[in-house]
Design a protein around this motif. Structure first.
Motif, PDB file in Angstrom:
ATOM      1  N   SER A 270       2.749   4.792 -14.375  1.00 38.29           N
ATOM      2  CA  SER A 270       3.226   3.777 -15.308  1.00 38.29           C
ATOM      3  C   SER A 270       4.493   4.281 -15.965  1.00 38.29           C
ATOM      4  CB  SER A 270       2.161   3.483 -16.378  1.00 38.29           C
ATOM      5  OG  SER A 270       2.695   2.619 -17.356  1.00 38.29           O
TER       6      SER A 270
ATOM      7  N   ASP B  20      -1.071   6.516  -9.064  1.00 36.14           N
ATOM      8  CA  ASP B  20      -0.629   5.414  -9.898  1.00 36.14           C
ATOM      9  C   ASP B  20       0.272   5.971 -10.984  1.00 36.14           C
ATOM     10  OD1 ASP B  20      -2.131   3.863  -8.365  1.00 36.14           O
ATOM     11  OD2 ASP B  20      -3.775   3.546  -9.804  1.00 36.14           O
TER      12      ASP B  20
ATOM     13  N   ARG C 203       0.799  -1.219   0.000  1.00 38.87           N
ATOM     14  CA  ARG C 203       0.000   0.000   0.000  1.00 38.87           C
ATOM     15  C   ARG C 203       0.838   1.279   0.000  1.00 38.87           C
ATOM     16  NH1 ARG C 203      -4.975  -1.267   4.234  1.00 38.87           N
ATOM     17  NH2 ARG C 203      -5.789  -3.118   3.150  1.00 38.87           N
TER      18      ARG C 203
ATOM     19  N   ASP D 172       2.453  -1.677 -13.202  1.00 37.95           N
ATOM     20  CA  ASP D 172       1.729  -0.482 -13.638  1.00 37.95           C
ATOM     21  C   ASP D 172       0.916   0.139 -12.514  1.00 37.95           C
ATOM     22  OD1 ASP D 172       2.761  -0.889 -16.113  1.00 37.95           O
ATOM     23  OD2 ASP D 172       0.990  -1.905 -16.924  1.00 37.95           O
ATOM     24  N   THR D 173       0.465  -0.680 -11.589  1.00 37.75           N
ATOM     25  CA  THR D 173      -0.402  -0.178 -10.513  1.00 37.75           C
ATOM     26  C   THR D 173       0.369   0.327  -9.301  1.00 37.75           C
ATOM     27  OG1 THR D 173      -0.567  -2.429  -9.630  1.00 37.75           O
ATOM     28  CG2 THR D 173      -2.265  -1.716 -11.193  1.00 37.75           C
ATOM     29  N   LYS D 174       1.690   0.250  -9.352  1.00 35.29           N
ATOM     30  CA  LYS D 174       2.483   0.654  -8.191  1.00 35.29           C
ATOM     31  C   LYS D 174       2.759   2.141  -8.207  1.00 35.29           C
ATOM     32  CE  LYS D 174       4.769  -0.197  -4.431  1.00 35.29           C
ATOM     33  NZ  LYS D 174       4.074  -0.697  -3.237  1.00 35.29           N
TER      34      LYS D 174
END
Length: 705
Positions: free
Chosen positions: A703, A701, A586, A675-677
């Motif tokens: 990318s 987010d 998270r 990509d979602t990090k």
């Protein structure tokens, strides 16, 4: 046709195996079949010789288990002695009326010479010997055996746990642990057997009294009724024979009782009993008071001066000689049992433990079981934790003392290479400066050996004061264990080999057999798998999710011939696994990035030398390391995790460049970040330096594609 040497060896082995059964049958035959007196003489002398040999072996044993066959030997020697008693009783009762030589020369010698032909003296001598044997020696040895057996059995679980702890801590190899467990079990069996075997000696003494009574009463009755002897002549003849027979049996019994007592009262030592006594009595401090007291007694009126005063002079001379040797540094200590030190084996040249902790003599208390062995417990916990985190079993850590080290110094070695060395104080505490100290404490200022933080060694009475002042306080075992933990993490790749790779494959075959079948032996051999795992560990990527790593390898199979390209492809496929080892799911990933101009310079350098280990020119490398260090210092000071992010083409070369300076800082490529990090850019390193947090706040987010 078998060679003659083989035949002789087999015959010798068969003959040795047949000795004990033949001797057992001979003992039984002695009890049943009448034998001539010459056989009795040979049997009595053999009995005395065997008893003497048993006594000598018992006295020369360094520890009880060196004579582990003693309980069985005691059984058979007791049976031999009783069978000789039965045989001699038969001869005494049948032929005793013919004279004192009728039962053999040995009994005659003991009856005439030892007790001077006086049967009353013989009875009293026999009773005294029997009382010494039965009441003093045998009873005491039996009690010691009983207590030793009870304590040994009670301590058995604790000893087994101690062996397991030593094995986990690397103090012994699995083979040594197996041998030690066998020794502990044998020790318990030995004392249990000795507890029962001591009853043989006690029963033998009682049987001797009964046999003596039977010989006397039976001889007098047979001599007067069957052979026409007068009561006086029958009593004289048969009592002398019975006493001689009893003494012949009691002398070996007394020797065996002494041997049993010597065995069960021994304390384990590298020296035999004579060596222990000599070493412990060879101190002048013991003999000086003896000489003084004897001298005082020698001058008292009425004392035998010609005996006491020479004894005082003798003990005084001995004390003076011992004192002289001690002053010159010569201590009378018998040599340890001879070893073949001139023989050098290959095993002497091999280091069994990949990890070792060498300590000075002042730190030996940290591994002393009597003090709880705090260092051992921490090392075991570290191995267990790191094995789970890294994904393979961390090898044993060998802890040993090294007299070449200073008293408080410890040294960490990994695969024979020293990876850490520092000084600790076992009775003090290390107070680490957390950066928010209200008032410094008194102590010895040092640097923390693990992270280089400012620290102070404080005494135990200042521990509470240091905690109140804001220090983080740890003890000496924790300091060593933390240093070892970091050394293992950094050097994990050196601990992983083909054997560990095989273990991972075996585990994969159980959980994912088809995946394992598609991984090896084709397209990847075991050495290739081990090499890839080592390269991942070298960059801080754990192997605990080996199933995912194996799947990435199978998907990258076309690159199997190019290890570097395969490594990068696998990293990209397990990027999420790599990132989650840096920050929780998270939290955004703190990142230091390179500006486009610097990325272009790195790309141009790689085009010039694509296969070079370090393709960057020295000046650029130096500026790059300095700039990264400037950007990373605030993060490292606050103990925050972060990553350096660059292009996929430059990642491997940049990682090799920065690894010696930042061994625990991962270098990622854009393609390895999911990509979602979310990514938090904390600094941007350019060709001219660092642009700090002006480009820092990408919290959503992000990318990189």
């Amino acid at each position: 046709m078998m060679p003659s040497k083989t035949i002789i060896a087999l015959w010798g082995a068969t003959a040795r195996g047949a000795i004990l059964p033949i001797m057992t049958l001979a003992i039984v035959v002695l009890m049943i079949v009448p034998v001539p007196s010459i056989i009795l003489d040979i049997g009595f002398i053999a009995n005395i010789a065997i008893s003497l040999a048993v006594l000598m072996i018992a006295l020369n044993a360094a520890q009880p288990l060196e004579f582990s066959s003693f309980p069985t030997v005691l059984l058979f020697t007791t049976l031999l002695r009783l069978s000789l008693n039965v045989a001699s009783t038969r001869v005494v009762l049948v032929a005793g009326h013919k004279g004192e030589a009728a039962a053999g020369h040995v009994i005659e010698a003991f009856g005439s010479f030892v007790i001077a032909g006086n049967w009353a003296v013989g009875i009293f001598v026999f009773l005294i010997v029997m009382i010494i044997n039965l009441v003093v020696i045998t009873k005491g040895a039996g009690r010691v055996s009983e207590v030793s057996a009870r304590f040994t059995l009670d301590a058995l679980p604790g000893k087994q746990m101690a062996i397991d702890a030593d094995l986990n801590a690397g103090l012994m190899t699995p083979e040594q642990a197996k041998a030690r467990r066998q020794e502990v079990a044998t020790e318990a069996d030995f004392y249990g057997s000795m507890d029962g075997a001591s009853k043989f000696v006690k029963g033998d003494a009682v049987a001797g009294v009964m046999i003596l009574s039977i010989n006397i009463i039976g001889g007098i009755v047979l001599g007067t009724l069957s052979h026409g002897l007068s009561l006086q002549d029958a009593a004289k003849t048969y009592i002398l024979l019975a006493i001689g027979d009893a003494l012949v049996a009691q002398v070996p019994a007394l020797l065996l009782s002494i041997a049993a007592a010597a065995i069960v009262t021994r304390v384990s030592s590298p020296l035999d009993l004579a060596g222990q006594v000599t070493a412990q009595f060879g101190k002048s401090s013991a003999w000086i008071p003896v000489a003084a007291i004897l001298g005082f007694l020698g001058i008292l009126p009425g004392m035998p001066h010609f005996i006491v005063l020479p004894a005082a002079l003798g003990t005084g001379a001995l004390a003076w000689q011992l004192r002289k040797r001690e002053k010159h540094g010569v201590i009378i200590v018998p040599a340890l049992p001879a070893q073949q030190t001139h023989i050098i084996e290959w095993s002497d040249l091999q280091e069994e433990a990949a990890l070792s902790v060498e300590i000075g003599y002042a730190l030996i208390g940290l591994v002393d079981e009597r003090r709880g062995a705090p260092l051992m417990a921490r090392i075991t916990a570290i191995r267990r934790q790191l094995s789970r985190e890294l994904g393979f079993v961390v090898p044993l850590v060998r802890v040993r003392d090294d007299m070449s080290l200073a008293p408080n110094i410890y040294r960490l070695t990994l695969s024979g290479i020293v990876v850490g060395e520092d000084e600790v104080f076992p009775d003090d505490f290390l107070a680490l400066d957390s950066g928010d100290i209200e008032a410094p404490v008194r102590g010895h200022a040092v640097k923390d050996p693990t992270f280089g933080l400012d620290a102070v060694w404080v005494s135990a009475d200042l521990r509470s004061e240091a905690i109140s002042a804001g220090y983080t306080v740890v003890d000496a075992p924790t300091v060593i264990a933390t240093h070892l933990n970091r050394a293992i993490v950094i050097g994990a790749a050196d601990l992983f080999g083909i054997d560990e790779a095989q273990k991972l494959i075996e585990g994969l075959k159980e959980s994912a057999p088809e995946l394992a079948k598609g991984l090896t032996p084709l397209p990847f051999g075991l050495p290739a798998i081990a090499a890839l795992c080592r390269s991942l560990l070298l960059e801080g990527v754990p192997l605990k999710d080996f199933k995912r790593i194996a799947l990435a390898m199978v998907e990258s199979a076309p690159l199997a011939a190019n290890p570097r390209a395969l490594h990068e492809a696998v990293r990209q496929r397990i990027g999420a696994l790599i990132v989650q080892t840096i920050v929780p799911a998270r939290m955004p990933l703190p990142a230091i990035t390179l500006d486009p101009g610097l990325e272009l310079l790195l790309a141009q350098a790689l085009q010039v030398g694509p296969d070079a280990e370090y393709p960057f020119e020295p000046a650029l490398s130096t500026r790059l390391v300095n700039a990264v260090n400037e950007a990373a210092t605030p993060m490292m000071a606050s103990a925050r995790s972060f990553a350096i992010v660059t292009s996929p083409t430059a990642r491997a070369s940049l990682s090799r460049l920065l690894r010696p300076h930042f061994p625990e800082t991962p270098v990622l490529s854009f393609l390895e970040i999911p990509d979602t990090k979310a990514v938090d850019v904390i600094a941007v390193v350019g060709s001219a330096g660092v642009a700090p947090s002006a480009l820092t706040s990408n919290q959503g987010d992000h990318s990189w594609r």
